[in-house]
Design a protein around this motif. Sequence first.
Motif, mmCIF file in Angstrom:
data_model
loop_
_atom_site.group_PDB
_atom_site.id
_atom_site.type_symbol
_atom_site.label_atom_id
_atom_site.label_comp_id
_atom_site.label_asym_id
_atom_site.label_seq_id
_atom_site.Cartn_x
_atom_site.Cartn_y
_atom_site.Cartn_z
ATOM 1 N N ARG A 14 0.902 -1.156 0.000
ATOM 2 C CA ARG A 14 0.000 0.000 0.000
ATOM 3 C C ARG A 14 0.935 1.199 0.000
ATOM 4 N NH1 ARG A 14 -5.451 -0.643 2.006
ATOM 5 N NH2 ARG A 14 -5.805 -2.745 2.802
ATOM 6 N N LEU A 15 1.078 1.856 -1.150
ATOM 7 C CA LEU A 15 2.034 2.970 -1.235
ATOM 8 C C LEU A 15 1.677 4.110 -0.292
ATOM 9 C CD1 LEU A 15 2.755 2.830 -5.069
ATOM 10 C CD2 LEU A 15 4.330 2.285 -3.209
ATOM 11 N N ARG A 16 0.415 4.193 0.069
ATOM 12 C CA ARG A 16 0.002 5.271 0.971
ATOM 13 C C ARG A 16 0.544 5.107 2.393
ATOM 14 N NH1 ARG A 16 -6.176 6.450 0.790
ATOM 15 N NH2 ARG A 16 -5.480 7.856 2.432
ATOM 16 N N ARG A 17 1.014 3.877 2.740
ATOM 17 C CA ARG A 17 1.592 3.709 4.084
ATOM 18 C C ARG A 17 2.731 4.689 4.326
ATOM 19 N NH1 ARG A 17 2.178 -2.182 3.157
ATOM 20 N NH2 ARG A 17 0.112 -2.991 3.613
ATOM 21 N N LEU A 18 3.532 4.883 3.260
ATOM 22 C CA LEU A 18 4.711 5.766 3.397
ATOM 23 C C LEU A 18 4.350 7.249 3.322
ATOM 24 C CD1 LEU A 18 7.272 3.783 1.190
ATOM 25 C CD2 LEU A 18 7.110 3.824 3.685
ATOM 26 N N ARG A 19 3.073 7.538 3.098
ATOM 27 C CA ARG A 19 2.672 8.947 3.002
ATOM 28 C C ARG A 19 1.864 9.389 4.213
ATOM 29 N NH1 ARG A 19 -0.046 7.769 -2.656
ATOM 30 N NH2 ARG A 19 1.830 7.145 -3.794
ATOM 31 N N GLN A 20 1.714 8.498 5.217
ATOM 32 C CA GLN A 20 0.725 8.771 6.256
ATOM 33 C C GLN A 20 1.121 9.861 7.237
ATOM 34 O OE1 GLN A 20 0.447 5.554 9.379
ATOM 35 N NE2 GLN A 20 1.765 4.518 7.906
ATOM 36 N N ALA A 21 2.412 10.151 7.387
ATOM 37 C CA ALA A 21 2.819 11.170 8.356
ATOM 38 C C ALA A 21 4.052 11.910 7.842
ATOM 39 C CB ALA A 21 3.133 10.506 9.696
ATOM 40 N N GLY A 22 4.193 13.115 8.349
ATOM 41 C CA GLY A 22 5.300 13.966 7.913
ATOM 42 C C GLY A 22 6.650 13.303 8.071
ATOM 43 N N TRP A 23 6.866 12.654 9.222
ATOM 44 C CA TRP A 23 8.194 12.100 9.477
ATOM 45 C C TRP A 23 8.594 11.046 8.451
ATOM 46 C CZ3 TRP A 23 9.047 6.969 10.161
ATOM 47 C CH2 TRP A 23 7.948 6.163 10.531
ATOM 48 N N VAL A 24 7.633 10.228 8.038
ATOM 49 C CA VAL A 24 7.984 9.164 7.090
ATOM 50 C C VAL A 24 8.070 9.723 5.659
ATOM 51 C CG1 VAL A 24 5.638 8.256 6.773
ATOM 52 C CG2 VAL A 24 7.623 6.748 6.444
ATOM 53 N N ARG A 25 7.298 10.765 5.396
ATOM 54 C CA ARG A 25 7.440 11.420 4.083
ATOM 55 C C ARG A 25 8.836 12.026 3.969
ATOM 56 N NH1 ARG A 25 1.903 12.941 5.144
ATOM 57 N NH2 ARG A 25 2.519 15.011 5.872
ATOM 58 N N SER A 26 9.285 12.675 5.060
ATOM 59 C CA SER A 26 10.651 13.254 5.026
ATOM 60 C C SER A 26 11.695 12.172 4.867
ATOM 61 C CB SER A 26 10.983 13.999 6.320
ATOM 62 O OG SER A 26 10.056 14.972 6.581
ATOM 63 N N LEU A 27 11.531 11.112 5.643
ATOM 64 C CA LEU A 27 12.511 10.029 5.639
ATOM 65 C C LEU A 27 12.661 9.412 4.261
ATOM 66 C CD1 LEU A 27 14.311 8.226 7.508
ATOM 67 C CD2 LEU A 27 12.331 6.711 7.733
ATOM 68 N N THR A 28 11.572 9.352 3.530
ATOM 69 C CA THR A 28 11.603 8.659 2.241
ATOM 70 C C THR A 28 11.640 9.610 1.040
ATOM 71 O OG1 THR A 28 9.186 8.491 2.243
ATOM 72 C CG2 THR A 28 10.403 6.628 3.165
ATOM 73 N N ALA A 29 11.772 10.920 1.325
ATOM 74 C CA ALA A 29 11.813 11.885 0.214
ATOM 75 C C ALA A 29 13.037 11.610 -0.657
ATOM 76 C CB ALA A 29 11.860 13.309 0.756
ATOM 77 N N GLU A 30 12.848 11.608 -1.948
ATOM 78 C CA GLU A 30 13.935 11.285 -2.876
ATOM 79 C C GLU A 30 14.801 12.493 -3.211
ATOM 80 O OE1 GLU A 30 12.488 9.096 -6.317
ATOM 81 O OE2 GLU A 30 10.779 8.440 -5.128
ATOM 82 N N ASN A 31 14.252 13.675 -3.029
ATOM 83 C CA ASN A 31 14.999 14.897 -3.349
ATOM 84 C C ASN A 31 14.765 15.927 -2.270
ATOM 85 O OD1 ASN A 31 16.065 14.516 -6.267
ATOM 86 N ND2 ASN A 31 13.959 13.769 -6.338
ATOM 87 N N ILE A 32 15.718 16.829 -2.141
ATOM 88 C CA ILE A 32 15.597 17.870 -1.117
ATOM 89 C C ILE A 32 16.131 19.179 -1.681
ATOM 90 C CG2 ILE A 32 17.823 17.237 -0.069
ATOM 91 C CD1 ILE A 32 16.543 17.959 2.672
ATOM 92 N N LEU A 33 15.474 20.256 -1.299
ATOM 93 C CA LEU A 33 15.918 21.578 -1.712
ATOM 94 C C LEU A 33 16.561 22.263 -0.515
ATOM 95 C CD1 LEU A 33 15.684 23.837 -3.999
ATOM 96 C CD2 LEU A 33 13.704 24.641 -2.690
ATOM 97 N N THR A 34 17.737 22.844 -0.702
ATOM 98 C CA THR A 34 18.384 23.589 0.377
ATOM 99 C C THR A 34 18.839 24.944 -0.176
ATOM 100 O OG1 THR A 34 20.698 23.004 -0.007
ATOM 101 C CG2 THR A 34 19.366 21.373 1.164
ATOM 102 N N PRO A 35 19.134 25.904 0.707
ATOM 103 C CA PRO A 35 19.614 27.193 0.203
ATOM 104 C C PRO A 35 20.875 27.037 -0.662
ATOM 105 C CG PRO A 35 19.017 27.388 2.516
ATOM 106 C CD PRO A 35 18.936 25.924 2.172
ATOM 107 N N ALA A 36 21.646 25.989 -0.402
ATOM 108 C CA ALA A 36 22.888 25.771 -1.162
ATOM 109 C C ALA A 36 22.613 25.438 -2.630
ATOM 110 C CB ALA A 36 23.710 24.658 -0.520
#
Length: 334
Positions: A14-36
Amino acid sequence: MMTPPFPQSFPATRLRRLRQAGWVRSLTAENILTPADLVWSMVVHDGETPHIPVEAMPGVERFNVAEAAAAAKRAAGLGIPAIAIFPHIDPARKDEEGSEGLNPDGLIPTCIKAMKDAAPDVGIICDVALDPFTSHGHDGLIDAAGYVLNDETTAVLTEQALVQAEAGADVVAPSDMMDGRIGAIRSALEEEGHTNTMILSYAAKYASGFYGPYREAIGSATALIGDKKTYQQDPANTEEALREVAMDIAEGADMVMVKPGLPYLDIVRRVSETFAIPTLAFQVSGEYAMIQAASQNGWIDGERVMMETLLSFKRAGASGIVTYFAEQAAQKLD
Ligand code: PBG
């Protein structure tokens, strides 16, 4: 990467399992934007007024030299690694040859020095092109028929790049699309001892309607005669972009740029995947203006769309993004 078919069947998956809360969305995010990831696209002017709003780009102002230096300090504080500066000069100083672009005491050299003094650790990137300085608004020298001359222009751009390097620019960024200019500029920089001056080539730059507000910002809107289709790329082409990039790398580009950004994410992806070279994307004036206009009308959440578009460049494979949103986005990321 694993290729399908591989076992992914409901309800074991169930792909939605990994979307259920902010912490797990962050943990599994494939890309990140930073000021750098951000390069601040900044318009500077040669007058006294500290800032002058650009009408077609709500939130963007042309800075005088002192304000540009102050902004460089803010960039340092926000962790923005570099600033790309673009000049708006007194129209009285424009001529057919764009000779003000070669003035060692002109706006850009003055700005470079002031900004490096204020924030030595912020990279300064200078546009190499004649359009802010020519009375006709083209990036190069023109013949009697208005055709932009290639080799003659390259010779002038080489001088312009040397003036910028001499003034302390960290990166020279030819945005003109003449053939052979990267090689010519690299040789001249080497000969003059500027071996560490980097070249960011606007390698894949398209003849685009998205540059409209920029022309107001630098004051070349009323000046431009005709269009730039004989030197900038046709929006229909992809393979040509790869050839442009390959040639610029062979000639000595340290980094390459794809421009505009969002409508050309496919090019960002192709270039970043094909060549092992830092690839930047330019979120140009028209992209900025569209977001701001829709936001001001209450039609979109401007800040959210800003962050979403910036992240999309990372997802497409860009190593950095040149954007007028740099300060606002860095503040939000802080
Ligand atoms: C020109 C130049 C342009 C931009 C950067 N350098 C405009 C053009 O090629 O006509 C556009 C930047 C923007 O739209 O934000 N050398």
